[in-house]
Structures are given as structure tokens and as C-alpha cells.
Design a protein around this motif. Structure first.
Motif, PDB file in Angstrom:
ATOM      1  N   GLU A 318       0.835  -1.193   0.000  1.00 54.31           N
ATOM      2  CA  GLU A 318       0.000   0.000   0.000  1.00 54.31           C
ATOM      3  C   GLU A 318       0.874   1.248   0.000  1.00 54.31           C
ATOM      4  N   THR A 321      -0.302   8.185   0.101  1.00 51.48           N
ATOM      5  CA  THR A 321      -0.025   9.200  -0.924  1.00 51.48           C
ATOM      6  C   THR A 321       0.262  10.563  -0.292  1.00 51.48           C
ATOM      7  N   ALA A 322       0.816  11.431  -1.126  1.00 50.49           N
ATOM      8  CA  ALA A 322       1.241  12.746  -0.641  1.00 50.49           C
ATOM      9  C   ALA A 322       0.079  13.568  -0.106  1.00 50.49           C
ATOM     10  N   ILE A 323      -1.124  13.318  -0.641  1.00 46.73           N
ATOM     11  CA  ILE A 323      -2.270  14.137  -0.215  1.00 46.73           C
ATOM     12  C   ILE A 323      -3.008  13.497   0.961  1.00 46.73           C
ATOM     13  N   GLY A 324      -2.424  12.452   1.527  1.00 44.77           N
ATOM     14  CA  GLY A 324      -3.045  11.848   2.705  1.00 44.77           C
ATOM     15  C   GLY A 324      -3.978  10.699   2.391  1.00 44.77           C
ATOM     16  N   GLY A 325      -3.995  10.274   1.122  1.00 43.40           N
ATOM     17  CA  GLY A 325      -4.823   9.126   0.745  1.00 43.40           C
ATOM     18  C   GLY A 325      -4.019   7.841   0.748  1.00 43.40           C
ATOM     19  N   ARG A 326      -4.659   6.776   0.329  1.00 47.51           N
ATOM     20  CA  ARG A 326      -3.980   5.479   0.256  1.00 47.51           C
ATOM     21  C   ARG A 326      -4.400   4.788  -1.020  1.00 47.51           C
ATOM     22  N   ARG A 327      -3.473   4.020  -1.559  1.00 47.23           N
ATOM     23  CA  ARG A 327      -3.853   3.170  -2.686  1.00 47.23           C
ATOM     24  C   ARG A 327      -2.943   1.952  -2.732  1.00 47.23           C
ATOM     25  N   ILE A 328      -3.425   0.965  -3.470  1.00 46.88           N
ATOM     26  CA  ILE A 328      -2.685  -0.290  -3.584  1.00 46.88           C
ATOM     27  C   ILE A 328      -1.604  -0.150  -4.664  1.00 46.88           C
TER      28      ILE A 328
END
Lengths: 341, 362
Positions: A318, A321-328
Motif C-alpha cells: 500500500e 499518498t502525498a495528499i493523505g490518501g492510500r492506494r494499492i
């Protein structure tokens, strides 16, 4: 060379031209006791019977690209496979499959570049072979190298040692090699100063394992070649049955490489490197590993990029991300960039 | 940056907290879809704010009839197909360009001018350029045709699947199948057509239209801007992509599109025929129109069995609601175009979305 400036089928025929090719191009470049005998097999004196042995083939297109060429790549790639496996590279073999018509000047440059890389890595070309195939049966030049090295005592690297809380490091910016190859491809008309990161990693790895405290704390190493960092991390997650989290803002990225990748729609995590390795280190020693890496020229942009999560939960990688999100981060499909190494 | 994110999320929370139902925002453009996923924007949004992927991936909306026509042409010895990369993997009942046993006459190009170069290098063959895309790629096709006409390059023609974005947005709103409350308007397309092009959508349908760039911050602020408009009940056209999008757009690019192409009714995957949504070469240039040159019919064969790309493109379902998603349909073996294209919604969900452990270990 009989007035010819190109490789002919006869250069691979086992006769006089073959002899000339070996005597005038190959032996002078690689000169060492083992090769100079031109026997059917090299005799090696290894300091230990605990060895690592590896092989890889190189079909990169184009043969020459910013920062390196197929010769340097073929040496570094195999040296790196040994080094990340916990071995001290000792000797390599080199098999050349040449398409007739390859210019001898290009061939010479490539062989000399391989020799320079071997010297830099502290290995020698112990054995070799040359074949020439008809025009159209290969694409200019393919190289196979196999390498042998002795295992470093006390350095135990493998998936089974990876555990929750371990820290993930990389020795520098990602995606440079893949984007340098792309920039060199016909049809992609963009100019850049992007350089391949192709380099032998045994030196920097040696600085890590030479530290007696750090050596037992190094749990895993892998060079992030085809499929990039994404492929390595997914392989780790799957094989060690762990989840992994990395942070986007911690990833070392060269701005020119990022700009090229965004323009062409590539995710740099999936793009190949030839001088970068992922190291997984026990948490308490991560800062020390980082300092040692940064003190080596091939690690000045080294960074801690993430950590290993729980075992047996979800074996996913995982990205925070830089903007505070998450992704696989998935295992790349593998089709995006053919013949990069 | 953190301050900007915080401010944007505040605007979203304010707009969404008292809404009786969900706020459905469609990102029309495939590049936005990918950026939203790549940057993990979805999980940061209020629970009742839904993002719908729209019909803005050109490969995805190209109908099956066009794909069949390209495959028919690819079967001829006297033709070279020049195409942008993604198109070669779009499957049909008769295979794909990539999977044809003999695909030596299929060339991947990065520009229309490269296709023209191939024509010049192969005078005994006819090069058919697979002209797919919205207003972003149409000017480049137009220039290639104009050049071919000026240089009298007769062995070059285009099979146009060029489309215009605004008629599709209107079609989605008028069909009322998908509940769309606002649009994040495409960035690249807007550079060409200008933000004024969305005025009819605001006037007629009272839906906020905000043009955003592709940086995650621009998308987040675009969504926040839509939320402000919703909260104030004041729909309008706004651009968050000031650096490159003007109200009137790229006048030169629009002029060359107009010079070479005229609007026609176009078939869109999942939507059907939309009036005046396609661009075909004007009669003056019809010799460069592959459909006319080779007498291709405009058939509308059905999509691949079980494929729900059409519903995905209209924002009616999310990709995981399709039974084929991540089972038989995956990037290694795409059944529908939304899994093929790097800008497709299914591909983005597959690549970046969290799935069950079973699927990760496939």
C-alpha cells in the motif's frame, strides 16, 4: 579485420576471423589469467565452498543509452544479482550472440565498456563464448552473463527473515534506467538529460555488511530491475506473507524522470532500475543503514521508504499518498516496457 | 499543501453534511480517474460524496463496430494499420489486433505524423490511421490529413472515431439513467474547447461544471469547488486549471478541426448513438476517409458477452459490480476496453483499488 568494419557470419564460424575477433577485441579488453588460456573451461580458486551462482540474459534496445550500454548492463546486472543475494561477486562468464552486420566499432565499445564495469565491480570475465547469427535472427547483440560469488559469512538474507516492523530502504531515485531507455528509443522524440542508473551495487552493499552490528540486521535485499520497486515489493509481500506500506513523499525521485514518466503515462514505481536495491533492515538498525548508504556515492539519495506490516493479514503493498490518501501498488502487468534490460 | 488540503476538505464536509442523499460527481476524463486512484483521493472524501467515472476514455467509448472494421482492414495484405498503443489490445469476437496470428502490418505510433511517415516509407501499401480520441487528438489527425492532401500522399487515410465530449455529457444527463449532480470537466479537452463550452450544461441542466488539472491538489480543489457551488445552489462553470485553460480555448486548434471535420451522429459504447457527437472528414477530404475508401459499414455489433463496460462508462455501476471484473477480466486478459486502456476505469480500479486477499493472490 580484413578491411571489414562489420561483424560477418564468418566471425562466428570458428575459423580465422573468429580467432581475430577474440584475439583483437575480447582478450585485450578482458585480459586475465583464466580467460587468456582460451581453454574450454575456466578453473577458479574460490575462498569458500559456500557459493552463489546466477545467470541473466540482456537484450536491451537500444544497445547504447544515456549512462550505459548493453556491455556495462550485462556485467552490472549479474554482479548485482550476486550482491543482493549476500555473495561477494568473484567471476562472470559472458556469452555473446551477435547479429551479422553489427559494426565492429560498436562491438569494441561495448566490450570495453563491459571490461570497465567488471574492473569497477572487482570481478573478472573468466569464460566466454561468441556466436554470430544471420541478419534478422537476432537484434544486433544479445549477451548472457553468469556469475559466481562466495557467500558472505554472517550475512543471512531471505524472505523468511522478514517480519513486522522491519524497515524498507532504497539507495536512491527510482525509474531512471527505464526512462533513459525510453528516451533513447526511436520514435519517442523527446530530449532529456536522464541517465540510466546502471552501476555495480556490490560496493555499497559491502559497506553495509562490513559493519558488524548491521550485518545480522540486514534481512533481505533485492535489486529493483524489471517491474521496478512495485514488482520487488509485491514479491516480498507475497513470498514473506506480509503487508507492506510505503510513503509517496519518501520516495527519492529525479524531477526530470518524473516529468518524462508523467508525460508518457508511466508510474515510476513500475519502471526499471539497474543500480537500485531495496534493503529490509531490522527497525533498530534502519537509521544506521541509511547513514552508511548515504556515505557511499551510489547511495547519496538513499531513503527509508516504508515498513513491513503484519504477517498473514493481507499480503498487499500500500502507498500512503502525498495528499493523505492510500492506494494499492499492484504487481505490474509487465507489458508496458519491453526489452529494457 | 496541507493547508490547501484541509481547506478543501472543510468545503466538502460543509456541503455534504446536511445533504439528504449522496452527491454524485462524475469525472468525465480517464486521466482524472487514474489520477484520483493513483493519489488515493477516494478514501479521503466524505462518505456521501461519490465519484463516478465517465465516458472520457477514448479507447473505452469506441464502439465494437469500429473495432471490427479495424480488424477487417488489418486482415488485408495491402494495408498497414497505424494505431495508438492501447487500441491493439481491445478484444472482439474475432480477436484483437495484438492477438492476430500475423500482426506484422500493425504498427504502434505515438503521433499521427508518424503514421504519415510510415505511408511515405511504404508506397505500395495503404496506411490506415486509427484516429481515436476527443478534441485533444483530433487537431493532430487534422494536420496529418491536411499534410497528406497538400503533399498528395494518396496511400494514407484515416478511420475516424473522433468524438466530442460535451454532447456525451448532455446525453448522460438527458438519459436520466445515471444520477449525476456535477461534472469534473476534462483538463486536456478543455485546453482545446475552452471552459465556455460547458455553459450549455449549466444553463440547461443546472449542473456545476469545474475544469480541473491532473495534479491531485487541483482535483481535490475542483471537488471542493463543486461542493461550494452545491452548498450555495449556484451552479456555474469554473476552471481550476487557469494555467492552460481559457474560456475560449485554443482557437487555432478549433479552427483546424473545423476546417477538416464536420459533426455527425456517433456511436458510443454503452450510450448508443449521440447526435452530432462524432467528427468525420468533410466531403472535400473524403478520399482520406478509410470508411468511404473501403466501403465499411457502420454496424453496431454487440459488446463482448458479460461485459459491462457500457454501464461503467455511464457511471451506472462501479467496475467491481461487473461479474467479470478481476475474475476473467483483468489486465492480462481484458474482456472489455475499460480494462485494456491505461485510462479505463476498470484498469484503474484493478491497479489501485483494494481487493480481497483471494484476488491479490491470483
Amino acid at each position: 579485420m580484413g578491411g571489414n568494419d562489420k561483424i560477418l557470419l564468418a566471425h562466428g564460424g570458428g575459423g580465422r576471423l573468429t580467432q581475430q575477433l577474440i584475439d583483437e577485441y575480447i582478450v585485450p579488453a578482458f585480459s586475465n589469467a583464466s580467460l587468456n588460456d582460451l581453454g574450454d573451461a575456466a578453473s577458479l580458486d574460490l575462498s569458500s565452498n559456500k557459493i552463489c551462482f546466477t545467470t541473466d540474459s540482456y537484450v536491451v534496445k537500444p544497445l547504447f543509452f544515456a549512462g550505459a550500454d548493453i556491455g556495462k548492463l550485462a556485467v552490472c546486472g549479474t554482479v548485482n544479482d550476486l550482491a543482493v543475494s549476500g555473495a561477494k561477486p568473484f567471476a562472470i562468464s559472458m556469452g555473446l550472440i551477435i547479429e551479422e552486420g553489427l559494426e565492429l566499432a560498436a562491438f569494441k565499445t561495448i566490450i570495453e565498456s563491459a571490461a570497465t564495469a567488471a574492473r569497477a565491480a572487482g570481478v573478472f570475465i573468466a569464460a566466454g563464448d561468441t556466436k554470430v547469427v544471420e541478419h534478422g535472427s537476432a537484434d544486433k547483440l544479445f549477451i548472457n552473463t553468469s556469475g559466481i560469488g562466495t557467500r558472505i559469512p554472517g550475512l543471512d538474507v531471505g524472505f523468511s527473515r522478514i517480519a513486522q516492523g522491519d524497515v524498507i530502504l532504497i539507495n536512491g531515485s527510482i525509474g531512471d534506467h527505464g526512462m533513459a531507455i525510453l528516451a533513447g528509443r526511436e520514435g519517442l522524440r523527446f530530449e532529456s538529460n536522464i541517465q540510466s542508473d546502471c552501476a555495480p551495487l556490490n560496493g555499497i552493499i559491502q559497506t553495509l555488511y562490513e559493519d558488524d552490528c548491521l550485518r545480522p540486521a540486514i534481512k533481505f535485499m533485492r535489486d529493483a530491475t524489471r517491474g521496478g520497486v512495485a514488482a520487488v515489493l509485491n514479491e516480498i509481500a507475497r513470498s514473506a506473507d506480509v503487508s507492506i506500506e510505503i510513503e509517496e513523499t519518501k520516495l527519492p525521485i529525479n524531477p526530470a524522470v518524473l516529468a518524462a514518466a508523467e508525460m508518457l503515462g508511466f508510474d515510476l514505481l513500475n519502471v526499471a532500475n539497474e543500480g537500485k536495491f531495496i534493503a529490509i533492515v531490522q527497525k533498530e538498525f534502519a537509521q544506521k543503514a541509511l547513514e552508511i548508504m548515504r556515505s557511499h556515492p551510489l547511495g547519496k539519495d538513499a531513503a527509508i521508504i516504508g515498513q513491513v506490516g503484519p504477517q498473514g493479514d493481507e499480503t498487499i503493498v500500500e502507498l500512503a499518498t502525498a495528499i493523505g490518501g492510500r492506494r494499492i501498488i499492484q504487481m505490474p502487468y509487465g507489458r508496458e516496457l519491453p526489452r529494457i534490460c | 499543501m496541507l493547508q490547501r488540503i484541509w481547506k478543501a476538505h472543510n468545503l466538502m464536509d460543509l456541503a455534504c453534511k446536511d445533504l439528504p442523499c449522496s452527491l454524485n460527481i462524475m469525472e468525465v476524463c480517464g486521466t482524472h480517474t487514474v489520477s484520483i486512484f493513483r493519489n488515493g483521493i477516494r478514501p479521503t472524501l466524505p462518505a456521501n460524496l461519490r465519484l463516478l467515472s465517465g465516458p472520457g476514455c477514448p479507447v473505452c467509448v469506441t464502439d465494437q463496430g469500429y473495432i471490427e472494421n479495424v480488424l477487417t482492414l488489418a486482415g488485408r495484405d495491402d494495408i498497414i494499420i497505424a494505431t495508438y498503443g492501447d487500441m491493439i489490445r481491445v478484444p472482439s469476437k474475432n480477436g484483437s489486433l495484438e492477438k492476430r496470428a500475423d500482426n506484422q502490418n500493425v504498427k504502434i505510433v505515438l503521433s499521427s505524423m508518424e503514421a504519415l511517415d510510415i505511408a511515405k516509407q511504404n508506397p505500395s501499401k495503404t496506411v490506415v490511421f486509427v484516429a481515436v480520441g476527443f478534441e485533444t487528438t483530433t487537431p493532430a489527425t487534422a494536420i496529418a490529413v491536411r499534410y497528406a492532401a497538400a503533399e498528395n500522399i494518396k496511400n494514407f487515410c484515416i478511420l475516424s472515431a473522433h468524438k466530442t465530449v460535451v454532447p456525451a455529457m448532455e446525453a448522460l444527463l438527458s438519459s436520466e439513467k445515471a444520477k449525476i449532480d456535477a461534472f469534473i470537466c476534462p483538463g486536456h479537452v478543455s485546453v482545446i474547447i475552452g471552459s465556455d463550452a460547458y455553459n450549455p450544461i449549466v444553463t440547461k441542466y443546472k449542473k456545476p461544471c469545474v475544469v480541473a488539472g491532473f495534479e491531485p491538489m487541483q482535483i481535490i480543489e475542483g471537488i471542493a469547488q463543486i461542493c461550494s457551488q452545491v452548498a450555495a445552489h449556484a451552479p456555474k462553470v469554473e476552471s481550476m486549471y487557469h494555467a492552460v485553460v481559457t474560456p475560449q480555448g485554443n482557437v487555432k486548434a478549433k479552427a483546424i478541426i473545423d476546417e477538416m471535420f464536420e459533426p455527425a451522429d456517433g456511436v458510443w459504447r454503452g450510450i448508443g448513438v449521440i447526435k452530432n457527437s462524432a467528427l468525420v472528414l468533410r466531403d472535400k477530404f473524403s478520399e482520406f476517409d478509410a470508411a468511404k475508401r473501403f466501403g465499411l459499414s457502420d454496424g453496431h455489433p454487440e459488446d463482448m458477452p458479460g461485459c459491462h463496460c457500457g454501464e461503467v462508462l455511464c457511471g451506472l455501476i462501479d467496475p467491481p459490480q461487473c461479474k467479470l471484473f478481476a475474475t476473467t477480466c483483468n489486465p492480462d486478459n481484458p474482456i472489455g476496453p475499460c480494462m485494456v486502456s491505461s485510462e479505463g476505469a476498470c484498469s484503474a480500479w484493478f491497479k489501485y483499488g483494494r481487493r480481497k486477499k483471494r484476488e491479490n493472490k491470483q
